[in-house]
Motif scaffolding. Structure first.
Motif, PDB file in Angstrom:
ATOM      1  N   PRO A 235       0.886  -1.376   0.157  1.00 20.89           N
ATOM      2  CA  PRO A 235      -0.263  -0.021  -0.068  1.00 20.89           C
ATOM      3  C   PRO A 235       0.763   1.118   0.033  1.00 20.89           C
ATOM      4  CG  PRO A 235      -0.679  -1.600   1.644  1.00 20.89           C
ATOM      5  CD  PRO A 235       0.389  -2.053   0.942  1.00 20.89           C
ATOM      6  N   GLY A 236       0.347   2.205  -0.717  1.00 20.48           N
ATOM      7  CA  GLY A 236       1.140   3.449  -0.800  1.00 20.48           C
ATOM      8  C   GLY A 236       2.299   3.337  -1.612  1.00 20.48           C
TER       9      GLY A 236
ATOM     10  N   SER B  41       7.089   2.918  12.691  1.00 18.10           N
ATOM     11  CA  SER B  41       6.321   3.960  11.711  1.00 18.10           C
ATOM     12  C   SER B  41       7.025   4.878  11.018  1.00 18.10           C
ATOM     13  CB  SER B  41       5.394   4.763  12.871  1.00 18.10           C
ATOM     14  OG  SER B  41       4.622   5.589  12.158  1.00 18.10           O
ATOM     15  N   SER B  42       6.531   5.982  10.531  1.00 17.72           N
ATOM     16  CA  SER B  42       7.289   6.943   9.605  1.00 17.72           C
ATOM     17  C   SER B  42       6.785   8.366   9.618  1.00 17.72           C
ATOM     18  CB  SER B  42       7.359   6.534   8.007  1.00 17.72           C
ATOM     19  OG  SER B  42       6.048   6.356   7.548  1.00 17.72           O
TER      20      SER B  42
ATOM     21  N   PRO C  72       4.938  10.530   4.350  1.00 18.27           N
ATOM     22  CA  PRO C  72       5.517   9.532   5.143  1.00 18.27           C
ATOM     23  C   PRO C  72       5.442   8.239   4.604  1.00 18.27           C
ATOM     24  CG  PRO C  72       3.367   9.415   5.939  1.00 18.27           C
ATOM     25  CD  PRO C  72       3.605  10.837   4.955  1.00 18.27           C
ATOM     26  N   THR C  73       6.741   7.689   4.495  1.00 16.72           N
ATOM     27  CA  THR C  73       6.922   6.394   3.676  1.00 16.72           C
ATOM     28  C   THR C  73       5.958   5.173   4.054  1.00 16.72           C
ATOM     29  OG1 THR C  73       8.312   4.811   2.983  1.00 16.72           O
ATOM     30  CG2 THR C  73       8.840   5.355   5.231  1.00 16.72           C
ATOM     31  N   SER C  74       5.418   4.533   3.041  1.00 10.73           N
ATOM     32  CA  SER C  74       4.382   3.530   3.346  1.00 10.73           C
ATOM     33  C   SER C  74       5.530   2.292   3.586  1.00 10.73           C
ATOM     34  CB  SER C  74       3.566   3.481   2.129  1.00 10.73           C
ATOM     35  OG  SER C  74       3.377   4.609   1.792  1.00 10.73           O
TER      36      SER C  74
ATOM     37  N   ILE D  82       6.630   0.455   6.297  1.00  8.52           N
ATOM     38  CA  ILE D  82       6.457   0.584   7.665  1.00  8.52           C
ATOM     39  C   ILE D  82       6.542  -0.824   8.211  1.00  8.52           C
ATOM     40  CG2 ILE D  82       5.636   2.761   7.999  1.00  8.52           C
ATOM     41  CD1 ILE D  82       2.854   1.769   8.280  1.00  8.52           C
TER      42      ILE D  82
ATOM     43  N   ARG E 115      -0.297  -4.262   7.165  1.00  7.32           N
ATOM     44  CA  ARG E 115      -1.197  -3.286   6.362  1.00  7.32           C
ATOM     45  C   ARG E 115      -2.020  -4.359   5.574  1.00  7.32           C
ATOM     46  NH1 ARG E 115      -2.024   0.267   9.141  1.00  7.32           N
ATOM     47  NH2 ARG E 115      -3.024   1.522   7.754  1.00  7.32           N
TER      48      ARG E 115
ATOM     49  N   LEU F   6       1.362  13.451   8.620  1.00  4.46           N
ATOM     50  CA  LEU F   6       0.702  12.134   8.898  1.00  4.46           C
ATOM     51  C   LEU F   6       1.935  10.997   9.433  1.00  4.46           C
ATOM     52  CD1 LEU F   6      -2.043  11.702   6.314  1.00  4.46           C
ATOM     53  CD2 LEU F   6      -2.143  12.549   8.560  1.00  4.46           C
TER      54      LEU F   6
ATOM     55  N   GLY G   6       3.100   7.021   8.577  1.00  4.65           N
ATOM     56  CA  GLY G   6       3.048   6.013   7.505  1.00  4.65           C
ATOM     57  C   GLY G   6       1.658   5.332   7.552  1.00  4.65           C
ATOM     58  N   GLU G   7       1.337   5.011   8.903  1.00  5.41           N
ATOM     59  CA  GLU G   7       0.156   3.919   8.835  1.00  5.41           C
ATOM     60  C   GLU G   7      -1.104   4.736   8.470  1.00  5.41           C
ATOM     61  OE1 GLU G   7       2.576   4.404  11.093  1.00  5.41           O
ATOM     62  OE2 GLU G   7       1.771   4.668  13.198  1.00  5.41           O
ATOM     63  N   ASP G   8      -1.060   5.756   8.651  1.00  3.33           N
ATOM     64  CA  ASP G   8      -2.301   6.740   8.333  1.00  3.33           C
ATOM     65  C   ASP G   8      -2.336   7.029   6.916  1.00  3.33           C
ATOM     66  OD1 ASP G   8      -3.120   6.561  10.937  1.00  3.33           O
ATOM     67  OD2 ASP G   8      -1.644   8.390  11.658  1.00  3.33           O
ATOM     68  N   ASN G   9      -1.419   7.201   6.397  1.00  3.11           N
ATOM     69  CA  ASN G   9      -1.387   7.624   4.986  1.00  3.11           C
ATOM     70  C   ASN G   9      -1.480   6.532   3.727  1.00  3.11           C
ATOM     71  OD1 ASN G   9       0.874   8.829   2.605  1.00  3.11           O
ATOM     72  ND2 ASN G   9      -0.624  10.421   2.951  1.00  3.11           N
ATOM     73  N   ALA G  10      -0.982   5.649   4.081  1.00  5.12           N
ATOM     74  CA  ALA G  10      -1.032   4.626   2.988  1.00  5.12           C
ATOM     75  C   ALA G  10      -2.375   4.136   2.731  1.00  5.12           C
ATOM     76  CB  ALA G  10      -0.091   3.735   3.183  1.00  5.12           C
ATOM     77  N   ASP G  11      -2.965   4.258   1.658  1.00  2.00           N
ATOM     78  CA  ASP G  11      -4.284   3.460   1.153  1.00  2.00           C
ATOM     79  C   ASP G  11      -4.319   2.149   1.180  1.00  2.00           C
ATOM     80  OD1 ASP G  11      -4.962   6.341   1.021  1.00  2.00           O
ATOM     81  OD2 ASP G  11      -4.297   6.314  -0.904  1.00  2.00           O
TER      82      ASP G  11
ATOM     83  N   HIS H 138      -6.058   9.031   0.248  1.00  3.98           N
ATOM     84  CA  HIS H 138      -5.062   9.952   0.665  1.00  3.98           C
ATOM     85  C   HIS H 138      -4.108  10.428  -0.539  1.00  3.98           C
ATOM     86  CE1 HIS H 138      -5.923   9.554   4.887  1.00  3.98           C
ATOM     87  NE2 HIS H 138      -6.031   8.387   4.748  1.00  3.98           N
TER      88      HIS H 138
END
Lengths: 359, 359, 359, 359
Positions: free
Chosen positions: C104-105, C201-202, C299-301, C303, C307, D254, D256-261, D277
């Motif tokens: 994701p991302g 996290s990131s 933020p990098t995805s 992590i 997910r 944000l 990373g865990e909140d941003n990646a779709d 996002h």
């Protein structure tokens, strides 16, 4: 895909169909503060205009150029210069035949194959009428080049008839209806072309363009060479089937010792070429000598003799061109060729300046 | 200004000098999922490679191609394909003479005039060595074109000697060291070229490229016509001085009724041309017939006979080429011309698809 | 369609995948006679290189740049400059998970959707590793710009944490692992980022690039404006989601009287701006003030938290990034942003010169 | 250097000054056989036209579009489409003040610095009047996109005042003079803008453009990414100072865990994103979700409050804008932003088709 623009630093884009309301172009990248008015452009259009002698098509249009943008108080502003010519000679007529049949030797069938639709009125977009805008843009290119660079063209062959190069006289070019630099040849051609016209036939031609005063150093190798851009430019002109630089195809028949232009130090202490077989370009870069390009124009396919063709419904049929036609379209290609060479040189002049060259 | 790229949808960029560590190119815009490996490219390089007969320069390099990107698990990925060949034959030698003198007929002087600096080793960037990368890129273009489109070339003139077109045999082309389609002519040429080589002289050539299976509808008028792009492409090849399409310059000598290719409905119900004077292009768009282009290569200026020139210090002097040279550089231009035509066709194929054409 | 080049007069083309044999680029259009060696480029690469602090990915590569063409005897020749970095850290590992699942991302799914094939090793072409070549090309752009034009960048936000602009100190930028111009903020960020990294996290970031010494008059309106080219350039950097010039989005909240930068005649008799809300660009043309651009990095995805995603077989599944990752990819985007701004400025400098401007 | 064109496969070129005889554009690369008439374009121009409420400038022009080429019998032909609008409201007036002084916040001074000449009448080429042609070209782009792809815009901020996104109603957008999707906010804005106008001041704005129905796979990484082309496109609009995609600058704050779709397999068996996002673009390629872009427009600098400036003679002076002005130029930027997004999408749609994608 977009394909109606030419040039990189100095670029122009043309639009318009033969029998639409107008034709036009946009010249983009012209440096600012160059004096420019319609009067700088009109004379070049007048040279190209049909109907000036019995040897060119009798379509009569004033081809009055208008500048719609990019000039303020008599000077270019650096913004795009829009040029337009209204089409006036849109005589209402029956297009039935050319609407339904493909004229051999014309782009009718390929536009149909490519687009599935075509504006058949007078050839639509593929008409040589488009070249009027090249001549107009070329007049602006000449202003960019300045008076030290001069671009001139001449008809050096009409059908089977060449010229006597020893008799070349630039002053003769505007003294006959063929832009022929050999006045004696021009006299013979007049009679010959009368016969061709009366026979409903047509002749091809070869045009030579010579640019003098071109500084050394124009051209961006490897793929934007000056000569490759000239070749492309000239090959975009309607009916052109060949392009050569300097000795061109004749160079293929020479031996190395005859072809290479030798060098000596000239009276001014600068290198001087002893010949110009190369046509002013080595490795894609101008040498400072005359740039010499030549192009071949096929005989127009719009002739009075019926030719075999097919129609839209898939039937065999015949077609013959009625009314106005040019027995030698190559004649009017002379100012067009000059314009294209001027446009290529202007583009490369600006490109060279961008590289820091003082040209 | 940047000028080392060619193509729009399918574009390649070359880099490298004759005697630098390597030459290379980047092919950008190649569709994904085309099987590709070095083995698809190497054979075309091997055809161009010097030193394969006594008639070409004896510089011996394996010209081993490497793919550095854009291929994954044997297939193109749609990302740029980087190709590189390491230069191996960089024999250490004294460049003193060509470093200080301009070779007539070469780009030495124009690079100097334009850039104020030049890599004189083996001609630097202006060396024909660069054309190896065109052949490599061309091999990828062929993959894009698929097997239905075939691009072949032949030498149809060596100096003053033409071929007998009635004897044209494609199978003969790879059976002689000249890519000549007329085996009898090739025999005569072998003796002739031996004499030229021994005399330290060189000959020009004319190459003909024929593309079969080209669908109708390729080419973007007015300024990105198929034939104008071909003209540009071929004119970028070292030593080329002329380009023609179909009947080319000969068309200028014809009458309209002889030049226009007539049409009939064929057995399959589709329009069929009765001739191909046009060389497969009308109005800048392919007709579906064979695309035929021809180009003239001048005799190399690297000859053993001393020629007059000047040096960097502004003195008159003489120069003669020592060592390896190609008595007829046109021979090795055959695979290069094929590559350039393939590259133009691949670009236009993708451009036509972008317009929604099913080609 | 080709899309891996940037720039017009000064253009570069990159190639290569994260885990292929090498990455590289070709810089085309660089003026001649500029002193250049690997030593001019390497320091900029060293600044971008991962593994220099605990705050960036631990992938360790020397990223040793090699120049393969375009430089002769220590100077540029005006021909294309090929740069290459061999990939060394291609640790053999099991790519099974990221080969079969879309992160994701990341661009995994869109490359798959677009191309139907993807090089999944380390992100393939979509890896931020590509940006090393931008930094290398940017080092050459800086040489074109000369020492009077200086391009510097700084991290002005890390996740929710901004800086105190009153404490801005360019000298601080290279004194902390964040390129942060506020040393006090940098201290706080170190602790914060440790926590983020340990939490798997990131954080996102905002980078500001300031170019000083930029002459007035760079930028070609309307569609090649200086700021629109900057916006495009910065938006091509991996993970960038926003770009602004001068006051940027904050300008939207101002009133007209607060936003327009007033003018007075300065001590030198020249117009002087009293403020720089515009960020050095008006109407797409540089004003002579500092050019200020800012960009937001997500933020990098990659992590450690699992997910939700799907796999190639159409199943729901989970994924978590193992091993090396950058808790704040924005940090290493600082030298990349500088490079892109330098590349845009160099291109526009040459373009302006082509128009006859003395810049 | 040329800079008045936008797009690659689908390209348009604009020309014209605010107070010249006309403005126009050429749309090149439009596929053939698309039904098109002035009636398809005029409604979009009417939306952008000034003088429709008390909240926009009172310059009143019908902005009547004319198609001069490229359409035959109601369908596009694949040839360039020339569009023109005659300027009617060229009220003769005294330009003395703005001719001699530079308006702060305008391009007056930079055009002067770059070109050494400027058409000061109404801002000349730098006038927002040019954007009318973008809207016209955008209407053609919409036809290329087809009805499945829809591009809509809304004003989401006027100066300090945002909207309630929970109240977003596309149907409200055309029901108020602000293109505001929150009817309640629009009511408040009306009173606010009246006050601003009466105070002779102005406000900035933020516009959001949403494209629905965009297929996955549009965008050519690395340098012709969909989002980088959107950023460039939107940044070319007059007064724009920032552009963002999806969460944009907010993404920087944000984790990373909140941003990646995240992804799941949807009811139709296809991957489905659980959030957007990213604004519909990953790695520069469309995901198939809504493409969301936002841009910030500064408050116009044409205000009634006198501002400090300098004149051409090098004197300090003051200037205030007289007569017509837009208290919030961002309002009329909504249809312009829509047009630019449609133009980028159309270009990328054709580019993707060229690569063989079925989009």
């Amino acid at each position: 895909m977009a394909g109606n623009s030419f040039g990189t630093a100095f670029r122009f884009t043309t639009w318009g169909e033969s029998h639409g309301p107008a034709i036009g172009c946009v010249v983009d990248g012209c440096p600012p503060r160059i004096p420019l008015s319609e009067a700088d452009i009109q004379p070049f259009l007048d040279r190209r205009r049909p109907g000036q002698s019995r040897h060119t098509t009798q379509r009569r249009e004033p081809d009055r150029i208008r500048i719609l943008s990019g000039v303020f108080e008599g000077q270019t502003t650096g913004t795009p210069i829009a040029l337009v010519i209204e089409n006036q000679d849109q005589r209402s007529k029956d297009y039935g035949e050319i609407a339904a049949k493909f004229r051999p030797g014309h782009a009718d069938i390929t536009y149909w194959q490519k687009y599935g639709i075509r504006d058949y009125r007078g050839g639509g977009r593929s008409s040589a009428r488009e070249t009027a805008m090249r001549v107009a843009a070329g007049a602006i290119a000449r202003k960019v080049l300045g008076s030290a660079i001069r671009v001139r063209g001449a008809l050096v062959r009409m059908g089977p008839h060449g010229i006597n190069r020893a008799a070349w006289d630039w002053d003769a070019v505007d003294g006959n209806p063929f832009f022929c630099p050999d006045a004696t040849a021009a006299d013979r051609w007049a009679a010959e072309l009368d016969a061709i016209r009366k026979a409903g036939s047509s002749l091809g031609a070869v045009i030579e363009i010579v640019a003098t005063g071109v500084p050394a150093g124009l051209g961006e190798p490897i793929y934007d060479k000056l000569d490759s851009d000239l070749a492309r430019a000239l090959m975009t002109i309607n009916a052109v089937k060949g392009v050569e630089i300097g000795d061109g195809f004749a160079a293929a028949t020479l031996r190395g010792e005859d072809n290479a232009d030798e060098l000596r130090i000239g009276a001014d202490g600068q290198p001087e070429f002893l010949a110009n077989h190369a046509g002013g370009v080595l490795g894609g870069i101008s040498t400072g000598q005359d740039v010499v390009a030549r192009f071949a124009v096929k005989p127009t396919s719009s002739i009075l003799t019926p030719r075999q063709t097919v129609d839209l419904d898939g039937n065999d049929t015949d077609i013959r061109t009625k009314g106005r036609h040019d027995p030698c379209v190559g004649i009017r290609a002379v100012p067009v060729g000059e314009a294209m060479v001027a446009l290529v040189l202007a583009d490369h002049l600006l490109r060279a300046r961008g590289l820091g060259q003082t040209v």
